[in-house]
Write an enzyme that holds these catalytic residues in place. Structure first.
Site, PDB file in Angstrom:
ATOM      1  N   TYR A   1       0.893  -1.155   0.000  1.00  0.00           N
ATOM      2  CA  TYR A   1       0.000   0.000   0.000  1.00  0.00           C
ATOM      3  C   TYR A   1       0.925   1.196   0.000  1.00  0.00           C
ATOM      4  CZ  TYR A   1      -4.212  -2.577   1.511  1.00  0.00           C
ATOM      5  OH  TYR A   1      -5.299  -3.410   1.586  1.00  0.00           O
TER       6      TYR A   1
ATOM      7  N   ASP B   1      -6.759  -0.479  -5.429  1.00  0.00           N
ATOM      8  CA  ASP B   1      -8.223  -0.419  -5.298  1.00  0.00           C
ATOM      9  C   ASP B   1      -8.690  -0.050  -3.897  1.00  0.00           C
ATOM     10  OD1 ASP B   1      -7.635  -2.715  -3.897  1.00  0.00           O
ATOM     11  OD2 ASP B   1      -8.796  -4.073  -5.166  1.00  0.00           O
TER      12      ASP B   1
ATOM     13  N   HIS C   1     -10.554  -6.547  -4.494  1.00  0.00           N
ATOM     14  CA  HIS C   1     -10.230  -6.671  -3.074  1.00  0.00           C
ATOM     15  C   HIS C   1     -11.177  -7.671  -2.389  1.00  0.00           C
ATOM     16  CE1 HIS C   1      -7.349  -4.254  -0.618  1.00  0.00           C
ATOM     17  NE2 HIS C   1      -7.952  -4.849   0.382  1.00  0.00           N
TER      18      HIS C   1
HETATM   19  C1  HEM Z   1      -0.762   3.474  17.099  1.00  0.00           C
HETATM   20  C2  HEM Z   1      -0.315   2.700  16.159  1.00  0.00           C
HETATM   21  C3  HEM Z   1      -1.214   1.949  15.224  1.00  0.00           C
HETATM   22  C4  HEM Z   1      -1.256   2.082  13.874  1.00  0.00           C
HETATM   23  C5  HEM Z   1      -0.409   2.997  13.023  1.00  0.00           C
HETATM   24  C6  HEM Z   1      -2.289   1.199  13.388  1.00  0.00           C
HETATM   25  C7  HEM Z   1      -2.653   1.071  12.063  1.00  0.00           C
HETATM   26  C8  HEM Z   1      -3.658   0.270  11.586  1.00  0.00           C
HETATM   27  C9  HEM Z   1      -4.030   0.115  10.191  1.00  0.00           C
HETATM   28  C10 HEM Z   1      -3.366   0.801   9.017  1.00  0.00           C
HETATM   29  C11 HEM Z   1      -5.059  -0.761  10.133  1.00  0.00           C
HETATM   30  C12 HEM Z   1      -5.821  -1.218   8.864  1.00  0.00           C
HETATM   31  C13 HEM Z   1      -5.489  -2.623   8.444  1.00  0.00           C
HETATM   32  C14 HEM Z   1      -6.320  -3.035   7.211  1.00  0.00           C
HETATM   33  O1  HEM Z   1      -6.283  -2.338   6.195  1.00  0.00           O
HETATM   34  O2  HEM Z   1      -7.012  -4.052   7.271  1.00  0.00           O
HETATM   35  C15 HEM Z   1      -5.353  -1.150  11.489  1.00  0.00           C
HETATM   36  C16 HEM Z   1      -6.345  -2.041  11.829  1.00  0.00           C
HETATM   37  C17 HEM Z   1      -6.480  -2.555  13.088  1.00  0.00           C
HETATM   38  N1  HEM Z   1      -5.758  -2.232  14.216  1.00  0.00           N
HETATM   39 FE1  HEM Z   1      -4.319  -0.836  14.353  1.00  0.00          FE
HETATM   40  N2  HEM Z   1      -2.849   0.531  14.447  1.00  0.00           N
HETATM   41  C18 HEM Z   1      -2.209   0.954  15.601  1.00  0.00           C
HETATM   42  C19 HEM Z   1      -2.444   0.507  16.884  1.00  0.00           C
HETATM   43  C20 HEM Z   1      -3.268  -0.527  17.208  1.00  0.00           C
HETATM   44  C21 HEM Z   1      -3.401  -1.111  18.523  1.00  0.00           C
HETATM   45  C22 HEM Z   1      -2.646  -0.650  19.767  1.00  0.00           C
HETATM   46  C23 HEM Z   1      -4.313  -2.107  18.413  1.00  0.00           C
HETATM   47  C24 HEM Z   1      -4.814  -3.062  19.470  1.00  0.00           C
HETATM   48  C25 HEM Z   1      -4.996  -2.725  20.701  1.00  0.00           C
HETATM   49  C26 HEM Z   1      -4.764  -2.143  17.038  1.00  0.00           C
HETATM   50  C27 HEM Z   1      -5.706  -3.012  16.537  1.00  0.00           C
HETATM   51  C28 HEM Z   1      -6.190  -3.005  15.252  1.00  0.00           C
HETATM   52  C29 HEM Z   1      -7.253  -3.872  14.785  1.00  0.00           C
HETATM   53  C30 HEM Z   1      -8.015  -4.898  15.594  1.00  0.00           C
HETATM   54  C31 HEM Z   1      -7.437  -3.580  13.422  1.00  0.00           C
HETATM   55  C32 HEM Z   1      -8.404  -4.284  12.477  1.00  0.00           C
HETATM   56  C33 HEM Z   1      -9.519  -3.438  12.073  1.00  0.00           C
HETATM   57  C34 HEM Z   1     -10.517  -4.261  11.306  1.00  0.00           C
HETATM   58  O3  HEM Z   1     -10.981  -5.256  11.866  1.00  0.00           O
HETATM   59  O4  HEM Z   1     -10.839  -3.889  10.200  1.00  0.00           O
HETATM   60  N3  HEM Z   1      -4.099  -1.185  16.339  1.00  0.00           N
HETATM   61  N4  HEM Z   1      -4.490  -0.516  12.353  1.00  0.00           N
HETATM   62  C1  LIG Z   2      -9.379 -10.379   5.430  1.00  0.00           C
HETATM   63  C2  LIG Z   2      -8.812  -9.801   4.164  1.00  0.00           C
HETATM   64  C3  LIG Z   2      -7.768  -8.893   4.250  1.00  0.00           C
HETATM   65  C4  LIG Z   2      -7.212  -8.373   3.079  1.00  0.00           C
HETATM   66  N1  LIG Z   2      -6.130  -7.548   3.173  1.00  0.00           N
HETATM   67  C5  LIG Z   2      -5.535  -7.112   2.047  1.00  0.00           C
HETATM   68  C6  LIG Z   2      -4.357  -6.316   2.108  1.00  0.00           C
HETATM   69  O1  LIG Z   2      -3.844  -5.998   3.184  1.00  0.00           O
HETATM   70  N2  LIG Z   2      -3.814  -5.910   0.934  1.00  0.00           N
HETATM   71  C7  LIG Z   2      -4.343  -6.239  -0.279  1.00  0.00           C
HETATM   72  O2  LIG Z   2      -3.804  -5.846  -1.317  1.00  0.00           O
HETATM   73  N3  LIG Z   2      -5.451  -7.000  -0.371  1.00  0.00           N
HETATM   74  C8  LIG Z   2      -6.048  -7.447   0.755  1.00  0.00           C
HETATM   75  N4  LIG Z   2      -7.146  -8.251   0.653  1.00  0.00           N
HETATM   76  C9  LIG Z   2      -7.628  -8.667  -0.691  1.00  0.00           C
HETATM   77  C10 LIG Z   2      -6.961  -9.988  -1.142  1.00  0.00           C
HETATM   78  O3  LIG Z   2      -5.613  -9.787  -1.471  1.00  0.00           O
HETATM   79  C11 LIG Z   2      -7.644 -10.554  -2.390  1.00  0.00           C
HETATM   80  O4  LIG Z   2      -7.688  -9.558  -3.372  1.00  0.00           O
HETATM   81  C12 LIG Z   2      -9.051 -11.066  -2.093  1.00  0.00           C
HETATM   82  O5  LIG Z   2      -9.102 -11.659  -0.822  1.00  0.00           O
HETATM   83  C13 LIG Z   2      -9.505 -12.052  -3.144  1.00  0.00           C
HETATM   84  O6  LIG Z   2     -10.792 -12.505  -2.883  1.00  0.00           O
HETATM   85  P1  LIG Z   2     -11.113 -13.892  -2.124  1.00  0.00           P
HETATM   86  O7  LIG Z   2     -10.901 -13.619  -0.674  1.00  0.00           O
HETATM   87  O8  LIG Z   2     -12.525 -14.144  -2.471  1.00  0.00           O
HETATM   88  O9  LIG Z   2     -10.147 -14.910  -2.658  1.00  0.00           O
HETATM   89  C14 LIG Z   2      -7.743  -8.753   1.812  1.00  0.00           C
HETATM   90  C15 LIG Z   2      -8.803  -9.651   1.750  1.00  0.00           C
HETATM   91  C16 LIG Z   2      -9.339 -10.180   2.906  1.00  0.00           C
HETATM   92  C17 LIG Z   2     -10.459 -11.165   2.802  1.00  0.00           C
END
Ligand code: HEM
Ligand SMILES: Cc1cc2nc3c(=O)[nH]c(=O)nc-3n(C[C@H](O)[C@H](O)[C@H](O)COP(=O)(O)O)c2cc1C
Length: 528
Positions: free
Chosen positions: A253, A281, A391
């Site tokens: 990313y 995307d 995605h």
């Molecule tokens: C302060 C520094 C932190 C940064 C820069 C950060 C950054 C991020 C980013 C970029 C994501 C998105 C991931 C994705 O695209 O799926 C994310 C998701 C997440 N982060 Fe953090 N995070 C931080 C701290 C924390 C801490 C301390 C926790 C736990 C206590 C945490 C728990 C989570 C969880 C559970 C998600 C998943 C969200 C989801 O379910 O979609 N993060 N974080």
């Molecule tokens: C839980 C989950 C997290 C994902 N995280 C990312 C990611 O961090 N970067 C990314 O380029 N694609 C991400 N994707 C997209 C996958 O790379 C892929 O494009 C997608 O899962 C394909 O579809 P499928 O799960 O039906 O096989 C994520 C997909 C899922 C299901």
């Protein structure tokens, strides 16, 4: 600057928030409301050491782009003895919190806990749907919904999958198919099959060893792993686990700051990575409602249990209604994008892609192309390849199924001008073969290989890869194909591919059920 724990503890509000990660002190005041995982989870750690909780999801690398953007500021370090004390305290606190949460969740999910103990042995798993089914019945609800969820009504999630079911084969017979070879060459390296593990963030959600499980399993099967930049282990630790000689790729990313992009690209190139995949995307975080609902409900459930000691049926009904309407994070940060778990990467352009490509010798692919005009632009801009991907239905709702886009690209002759990969909805060897017939060079799997890891670890992954290979070989023999070069459009009938909507008529119950929110009271209903 050396800082004491007492000093840190004074910065514990939303307008002045410090946090300790691995003996370093960070001012995250301007980041709190932008955290895609929500503000609440961070505020619980305000003024404290958050290393133990942070490590469950992230690595310190995730902070770099926010430090560049000055949303997170490095304030200083704890002195050695204070750092040790902080870690010890944080570890105990994290353990206690985790136990408390687990005991509440377990109390309301007796069936899931029993399912976990009574998982069928791996040799009873017949196909990728079975892994998904077991995951459905055993994974902790927040993790389960994080994986399965898609944007809005999950139309694209389903369509990605069901569109494959509208393509049929025109089998050929009387061909000697005793020798049947599915090996191929991707980005200049030999692999055992034309499919790969697509990048998914935070794989510790699936398994404590996260990305390392994929590194081992893929090495054993000589399958390519696309390592995610949002991994839950540092890249250096993952790449060390990949057997020398096994090709691997890296998904990026991009940051708004070229300096950081360049640093990462050089690092992965030096480690032997052969291809870089830029995700294009993920422009604006998709509205994954199921995911938001379950987090809100679980949060409220834990609060209610803490305050009242137990939860009545009325409480539970109210919880569902209220939580469906809004989560506490939304309430607290209602003017902010992050309240909806939104991530904004609105500034990416073709110019940026050309620049990033110019600084590396690795093959350069764009992941997330969804239309003919963009595929043409990728060719014109000199990209090495594209991944047709939406995605996994998590970004643009009503983006067409990727297999349908592939069909269009193939008709337009683009599959011969640039390497075209595809992902989304793949669960069977036949899906892979159909994509190859339409001109794809390789096929990525996200969820399809996450569920085996989440349920049976490395053994599950290896078995799932072998199943896909076996399914491919079986079908190839039965349609008269001896190697991947012989796959072509004449072998398939795509007449119904464009009849979108017919997917809703399928009674593929397992897959449909996998896309429904799994909330605690539903959990007791179905036994394995
Ligand atoms: C302060 C520094 C932190 C940064 C820069 C950060 C950054 C991020 C980013 C970029 C994501 C998105 C991931 C994705 O695209 O799926 C994310 C998701 C997440 N982060 Fe953090 N995070 C931080 C701290 C924390 C801490 C301390 C926790 C736990 C206590 C945490 C728990 C989570 C969880 C559970 C998600 C998943 C969200 C989801 O379910 O979609 N993060 N974080
Ligand atoms: C839980 C989950 C997290 C994902 N995280 C990312 C990611 O961090 N970067 C990314 O380029 N694609 C991400 N994707 C997209 C996958 O790379 C892929 O494009 C997608 O899962 C394909 O579809 P499928 O799960 O039906 O096989 C994520 C997909 C899922 C299901």
């Amino acid at each position: 600057m050396t800082i004491s724990i007492e000093q840190v503890s004074q910065h514990n509000s939303k307008t002045d928030c410090w946090i300790i990660f691995h003996s370093k002190v960070y001012d995250i005041t301007n980041f709190v409301s932008k955290h895609p995982g929500g503000a609440k989870i961070l505020m619980k750690l305000a003024g404290k050491d958050g290393s133990a909780q942070f490590d469950k999801f992230h690595t310190l690398d995730i902070m770099k782009s926010y430090i560049y953007e000055k949303l997170i500021i490095e304030v200083g370090s704890l002195d050695d003895s204070a750092a040790e004390a902080a870690v010890a305290e944080a570890t105990i606190r994290a353990k206690e919190e985790a136990q408390q949460e687990a005991s509440v969740i377990n109390k309301y999910e007796p069936q899931r806990i029993s399912n976990l103990k009574n998982k069928p042995p791996l040799d009873q798993i017949m196909n990728l749907y079975d892994f998904e089914y077991v995951a459905n019945k055993t994974l902790e609800p927040v993790a389960r919904n994080y994986y399965s969820s898609g944007v809005d009504d999950e139309i694209t999630v389903r369509e990605n999958h069901f569109a494959y079911k509208r393509i049929f084969f025109n089998p050929r017979v009387l061909i000697d198919v005793t020798e049947c070879d599915i090996s191929t060459n991707l980005l200049g390296h030999n692999t055992s099959a034309p499919f790969y593990v697509s990048s998914t963030a935070m794989q510790k959600y699936a398994h404590p060893e996260g990305e390392k499980v994929f590194a081992h399993g893929c090495s054993r099967e000589n399958i390519v792993q696309m390592v995610p930049c949002l991994s839950s282990y540092p890249f250096e630790e993952i790449s060390k686990e990949i057997k020398p000689g096994t090709p691997f790729w890296f998904q990026l990313y991009p940051s708004a700051h070229d300096g950081l992009n360049e640093e990462i690209i050089r690092k992965v190139e030096a480690a032997g990575c052969t291809g870089i995949f830029i995700t294009v995307d993920n422009v604006y975080g998709g509205n994954r409602e199921k995911d938001r609902r379950v987090k809100a409900i679980m949060g409220h459930l834990i609060e209610l249990e803490k305050n009242k000691g137990s939860i009545s049926k009325d409480d539970m009904d109210r919880l569902y209604m209220v939580s469906s309407a809004k989560s506490e994070d939304q309430e607290e940060t209602k003017d902010d994008d992050s309240a909806l778990g939104r991530r904004a990467v609105t500034w990416l352009t073709w110019e940026k892609m050309r620049h990033l490509k110019s600084i590396t010798k690795m093959k350069f692919y764009l992941k997330g192309i969804q239309s003919i005009p963009d595929a043409r632009l990728a060719v014109e801009n000199g990209m090495d390849g594209i991944v047709l991907s939406n995605h996994g239905g998590r970004q643009a709702e009503y983006s067409k199924s990727t297999i349908e886009v592939l069909y269009d690209l193939n008709q337009a002759g683009i599959t011969t001008q640039i390497d075209v990969f595809i992902d989304g909805g793949v669960r069977r060897g036949t899906d892979i073969l159909k994509a190859l017939c339409l001109g794809a060079k390789a096929v990525g799997l996200g969820r399809g290989l996450l569920y085996p890891v989440a349920t049976y670890g490395e053994a599950g992954l290896v078995r799932a890869i072998q199943m896909l290979k076996e399914e491919m070989v079986t079908t190839m023999r039965n349609i008269g194909v001896r190697n991947l070069n012989e796959l072509n459009e004449e072998l398939i009938d795509t007449i119904n591919l464009k009849s979108r909507g017919s997917n809703f008529g399928y009674s593929e119950d397992l897959y449909n059920r996998a896309s429904l929110p799994l909330l605690p009271p539903n959990f007791g209903n179905v036994k394995l």
